[in-house]
Design a protein around this motif. Structure first.
Motif, PDB file in Angstrom:
ATOM      1  N   GLY A  18     -23.444 -13.575 -26.483  1.00 42.24           N
ATOM      2  CA  GLY A  18     -23.294 -13.397 -27.929  1.00 42.24           C
ATOM      3  C   GLY A  18     -24.620 -13.410 -28.652  1.00 42.24           C
ATOM      4  O   GLY A  18     -24.853 -12.623 -29.581  1.00 42.24           O
ATOM      5  N   SER A  22     -26.286 -10.397 -30.891  1.00 46.77           N
ATOM      6  CA  SER A  22     -26.764 -10.638 -32.257  1.00 46.77           C
ATOM      7  C   SER A  22     -28.225 -10.219 -32.403  1.00 46.77           C
ATOM      8  O   SER A  22     -28.622  -9.642 -33.421  1.00 46.77           O
ATOM      9  N   LYS A 154     -29.192 -21.200 -29.499  1.00 40.88           N
ATOM     10  CA  LYS A 154     -28.896 -20.705 -30.851  1.00 40.88           C
ATOM     11  C   LYS A 154     -29.978 -21.160 -31.824  1.00 40.88           C
ATOM     12  O   LYS A 154     -30.459 -20.370 -32.660  1.00 40.88           O
ATOM     13  N   GLU A 158     -32.329 -18.566 -33.877  1.00 40.66           N
ATOM     14  CA  GLU A 158     -32.287 -18.603 -35.344  1.00 40.66           C
ATOM     15  C   GLU A 158     -33.648 -18.968 -35.927  1.00 40.66           C
ATOM     16  O   GLU A 158     -33.995 -18.524 -37.028  1.00 40.66           O
ATOM     17  N   SER A 164     -29.203 -17.242 -39.679  1.00 39.71           N
ATOM     18  CA  SER A 164     -28.140 -17.657 -38.774  1.00 39.71           C
ATOM     19  C   SER A 164     -27.626 -16.445 -37.992  1.00 39.71           C
ATOM     20  O   SER A 164     -27.762 -15.297 -38.433  1.00 39.71           O
ATOM     21  N   CYS A 165     -27.042 -16.689 -36.838  1.00 38.37           N
ATOM     22  CA  CYS A 165     -26.505 -15.598 -36.032  1.00 38.37           C
ATOM     23  C   CYS A 165     -25.255 -16.064 -35.312  1.00 38.37           C
ATOM     24  O   CYS A 165     -25.005 -17.262 -35.158  1.00 38.37           O
ATOM     25  N   ASP A 166     -24.460 -15.109 -34.876  1.00 41.89           N
ATOM     26  CA  ASP A 166     -23.212 -15.380 -34.165  1.00 41.89           C
ATOM     27  C   ASP A 166     -23.534 -15.612 -32.696  1.00 41.89           C
ATOM     28  O   ASP A 166     -23.977 -14.704 -31.994  1.00 41.89           O
ATOM     29  N   ALA A 167     -23.324 -16.826 -32.216  1.00 42.01           N
ATOM     30  CA  ALA A 167     -23.672 -17.176 -30.836  1.00 42.01           C
ATOM     31  C   ALA A 167     -22.461 -17.194 -29.909  1.00 42.01           C
ATOM     32  O   ALA A 167     -22.608 -17.515 -28.733  1.00 42.01           O
ATOM     33  N   ARG A 168     -21.300 -16.834 -30.400  1.00 38.04           N
ATOM     34  CA  ARG A 168     -20.104 -16.887 -29.550  1.00 38.04           C
ATOM     35  C   ARG A 168     -20.248 -15.943 -28.368  1.00 38.04           C
ATOM     36  O   ARG A 168     -20.532 -14.757 -28.551  1.00 38.04           O
ATOM     37  N   ARG A 170     -19.588 -13.224 -25.736  1.00 38.39           N
ATOM     38  CA  ARG A 170     -18.670 -12.084 -25.764  1.00 38.39           C
ATOM     39  C   ARG A 170     -19.226 -10.956 -24.892  1.00 38.39           C
ATOM     40  O   ARG A 170     -20.414 -10.663 -24.899  1.00 38.39           O
TER      41      ARG A 170
END
Length: 222
Positions: A18, A22, A154, A158, A164-168, A170
């Motif tokens: 993720g 990002s 993360k 960042e 901020s960023c999406d770290a999920r 995927r």
């Protein structure tokens, strides 16, 4: 443009997937990745990566007796190091908390205006060697109280992006699951080095999951 060095195992790359996507969005697709050749199938499922370079995990070895940065390189990695030298990046990020010799060598070889790391511990290199070979990089201080690897990476990303960023985690292969998982089900993969954990610990973990209302599903060999 950005280069990320993430030459870890498959699970570590999945965990960072993720963050890599990002980063690719932030750099408008100008993101390259260096990872282990064993991770090829996973790397191909991460969205947004422009180019992926595959190297041996521990084939690159530092020459610790040299005053200047020097190393021994397997034949299969020579072309990769040449490509990293010839391409110019705005930033190169070593996405590792536990630094290894090959990570230090790859970061030395890459041509980048800004080289960023946040390593705290060493594995195949001594602390003194790691400090020597990473001298001049921008080393970001992250509290050691941050235990989770994803939270650690993360914070590193960042800090570089200043946003901020999406770290999920995927992957493209999970965008459209073939089936809907059962509610409250959890899979335990008992294979590889996991078998070193005593069986009574696995039994305790399964009991705790069941008491909490989860349905455990076991994966692995006999």
């Amino acid at each position: 443009s950005c280069l990320v060095i993430k030459n870890d195992g498959i699970g570590d790359l999945i965990l960072a997937s993720g963050l890599l996507s990002s980063l690719a969005q932030h750099f408008d697709g100008a993101l390259d990745l260096v990872t282990c050749v064993e991770n090829k199938q996973i790397a191909e499922q991460i969205s947004g990566i422009r180019r992926t370079y595959f190297v041996t995990r521990d084939g690159l070895r530092l020459d610790r007796h040299s005053e200047k940065p020097s190393w021994r390189v397997p034949r299969e990695d020579l072309a990769i190091l040449d490509a990293l030298r010839n391409d110019r990046y705005d930033v190169a990020i070593c996405l590792r908390r536990f630094i290894r010799q090959n990570s230090l060598i790859l970061m030395q070889a890459v041509s980048a205006r800004d080289k960023v790391c946040a390593w705290q511990f060493t594995t195949s290199a001594s602390f003194q060697t790691a400090e020597h070979f990473s001298a001049g990089w921008r080393r970001i201080a992250i509290p050691q109280t941050i235990v989770h690897e994803l939270d650690f990476n993360k914070m590193l990303v960042e800090t570089v992006l200043q946003q901020s960023c999406d770290a999920r985690p995927r992957l493209r292969c999970t965008d459209r699951p073939a089936s809907i998982p059962e509610p409250q089900s959890v899979g335990l993969v008992i294979g590889g080095s996991a078998h070193l954990w005593p069986p009574k610990h696995w039994v305790w973990l399964l009991q705790q999951l069941q008491h909490a209302g989860w349905k455990p599903i076991l994966f692995g060999g006999k």
